[in-house]
Write a protein that holds these residues in place. Structure first.
Motif, PDB file in Angstrom:
ATOM      1  N   LYS A 334       0.822  -1.202   0.000  1.00 32.71           N
ATOM      2  CA  LYS A 334       0.000   0.000   0.000  1.00 32.71           C
ATOM      3  C   LYS A 334       0.867   1.268   0.000  1.00 32.71           C
ATOM      4  O   LYS A 334       2.072   1.206   0.266  1.00 32.71           O
ATOM      5  CB  LYS A 334      -0.929  -0.006   1.222  1.00 32.71           C
ATOM      6  N   ASP A 352     -10.214  -2.077   0.710  1.00 29.13           N
ATOM      7  CA  ASP A 352     -10.632  -2.033  -0.695  1.00 29.13           C
ATOM      8  C   ASP A 352     -12.044  -2.593  -0.756  1.00 29.13           C
ATOM      9  O   ASP A 352     -12.350  -3.567  -0.064  1.00 29.13           O
ATOM     10  CB  ASP A 352      -9.731  -2.913  -1.572  1.00 29.13           C
ATOM     11  N   GLU A 361     -11.962  -3.734  -7.944  1.00 29.84           N
ATOM     12  CA  GLU A 361     -11.900  -2.717  -6.888  1.00 29.84           C
ATOM     13  C   GLU A 361     -12.581  -1.430  -7.350  1.00 29.84           C
ATOM     14  O   GLU A 361     -12.157  -0.807  -8.311  1.00 29.84           O
ATOM     15  CB  GLU A 361     -10.425  -2.445  -6.570  1.00 29.84           C
TER      16      GLU A 361
END
Ligand code: 4AD
Ligand code: MG
Length: 438
Positions: A334, A352, A361
């Motif tokens: 991330k 997500d 997503e």
């Protein structure tokens, strides 16, 4: 054309049944049989079949209408008549017409009612937008955008626009578009308004930005554009759970609006509406750890610590009839700004949201680092230049508080609502790795 006759939109035809009106549009298609012809007129709000009868019209006009070419522009005058067999429920009996421009036979409208390949259609995107299908998709897009704004505007969020030229990377340096600014200065097209949103949240409490964002994505997938629209809320004094709650509420609200106001478009697109009617709170919530276990059982190659590919997202979402929220990803997959979980610092407080039916997503977000020293360490680990982030660091020096937010991509959301195979049709002029025209 005529002073006394009202100019109406096709979508309002029902309100004028029995009356003589004027409609300004383009010829969508034409059928004829001897002494009668049926121009299909579209005006951007709908399509109506007109009926032109030879012995009721000026002869030259009838001949002109009978041979009119596709997408010629014209204004038609006539009486609206209820006709239960007509697609919109109404027809127009032609009394007069004025042809503004007749498309010549020598250079006919390129998009005919027959089938065309996607590349051809994409090359003619500026014309393709006139088709029913594209019209329906962009109508849904408009509704999605309006509903998103309504949701935030009526829930205490202030709209604060964020810049498009930016000095720093928000989502990693590998997908930056660099721009030559003045006197050798380099700037980047924004990947996300988030960093500015954080500053704005400290000023207003709850804010959102909504605009185009850019990613130099080399990936040639059905989910990626290089220019896409993202709505991003950000909240002061908020955490990961607040992000999940707001994202869930937003998605349910927007889906409800599309179902309520865009049935006609969804039907035109042959969307299975029951799939959208299933979108209700609560959404299932699972952790990254659990997601990895499930994926392994389903035969994915994923190991703990890796990021999900498009195929993994599809595998995960197939177990649910509504979006699934996956949280607590490993820090290494991330961006630099994610707040670590206090109990398990190797994972971060990010989430997500994966749409059902393999749309992937649609939302990414979470809680931000509010501690100055930790943020400085992360910038270093990610090899990001401190100078470009000095102003961002100020937010951790002057009244720092836990805060959180997310981003939702409009095009992915619209692709899901419409049930589209590819994201390219969800925006009027898509920008992808090999497509910058028209
Ligand atoms: O997950 P992303 O990269 O998150 C951010 O940019 C955060 N800074 C947002 C925030 O917390 N304020 O992107 C967010 C969403 C994705 O879930 C996806 O819907 C969409 O933006 N998105 C794309 N849509 C189309 N094409 C692309 N290349 C996209 N990249 C992301
Ligand atoms: Mg993401």
């Amino acid at each position: 054309m005529s002073e006394s006759v009202p100019r109406i939109s096709i979508r309002d035809a029902a309100a004028h049944a029995g009356a003589t009106v004027e409609i300004a549009g383009w010829l969508y298609n034409l059928r004829r049989s001897g002494k009668i012809c049926f121009p299909l007129l579209r005006d951007g709000t709908g399509i109506i079949q007109c009926v032109a009868v030879k012995n009721q019209l000026d002869e030259a006009l009838f001949e002109a209408l009978k041979d009119l070419t596709q997408e010629s522009s014209l204004i038609v005058r006539g009486r609206i008549r209820a006709e239960h067999r007509a697609p919109g429920g109404y027809e127009l009996d032609v009394e007069g017409a004025e042809i503004l421009q007749r498309v010549p036979e020598s250079d006919p409208y390129p998009i005919t009612p027959k089938e065309h390949g996607v590349d051809f259609l994409m090359d003619h995107r500026h014309l393709w937008l006139r088709s029913r299908r594209q019209h329906a998709i962009l109508g849904v897009r408009h509704e999605v955008i309006r509903a998103i704004r309504d949701y935030f505007d009526s829930n205490g969020f202030t709209l604060v626009d964020t810049p498009i030229f930016t000095p720093a990377a928000c989502e990693g340096t590998t997908t930056l578009f660099e721009v030559d600014y003045f006197e050798g200065e380099k700037v980047y097209l924004t990947q996300s308004g988030q960093l500015y949103n954080e500053a704005n949240a400290m000023a207003f409490g709850k804010v959102y930005c909504f605009g185009p964002t850019f990613r130099a994505e080399k990936s040639k997938t059905r989910r990626h554009l290089t220019e896409f629209w993202m709505v991003e809320p950000e909240m002061a004094y908020a955490n990961l759970e607040d992000v999940k709650r707001v994202a869930e509420e937003l998605i349910v609200f927007v889906t409800g609006r599309v179902l309520e106001r865009r049935r006609t478009e969804l039907t035109e697109l042959e969307r299975d509406i029951s799939k959208l009617e299933a979108i209700r709170a609560p959404f299932p919530r699972i952790s990254y750890d659990e997601a990895v276990e499930r994926l392994k059982q389903k035969g994915s190659e994923i190991t703990w610590g890796g990021d999900f590919g498009g195929a993994d997202e599809t595998l995960l979402s197939e177990d649910y009839d509504r979006p699934v929220m996956v949280d607590r990803y490993p820090a290494q997959v991330k961006a630099f700004y994610f707040q670590p979980d206090a109990q398990r610092p190797e994972v971060v407080l990010g989430v997500d949201v994966l749409a059902p039916e393999g749309y992937g997503e649609i939302v990414g977000g979470g809680q931000r680092i509010h501690d100055l020293d930790l943020l400085l360490r992360r910038l270093e680990e990610h090899k990001l230049p401190r100078e470009a982030f000095e102003w961002y660091l100020d937010l951790r020096k002057y009244g720092s508080v836990p805060h959180a937010g997310f981003g939702m991509g409009v095009e992915r959301f619209v692709a899901w609502m419409c049930g589209l195979e590819h994201i390219r049709e969800t925006i009027a002029y898509p920008r992808m790795i090999y497509r910058t025209r028209p």
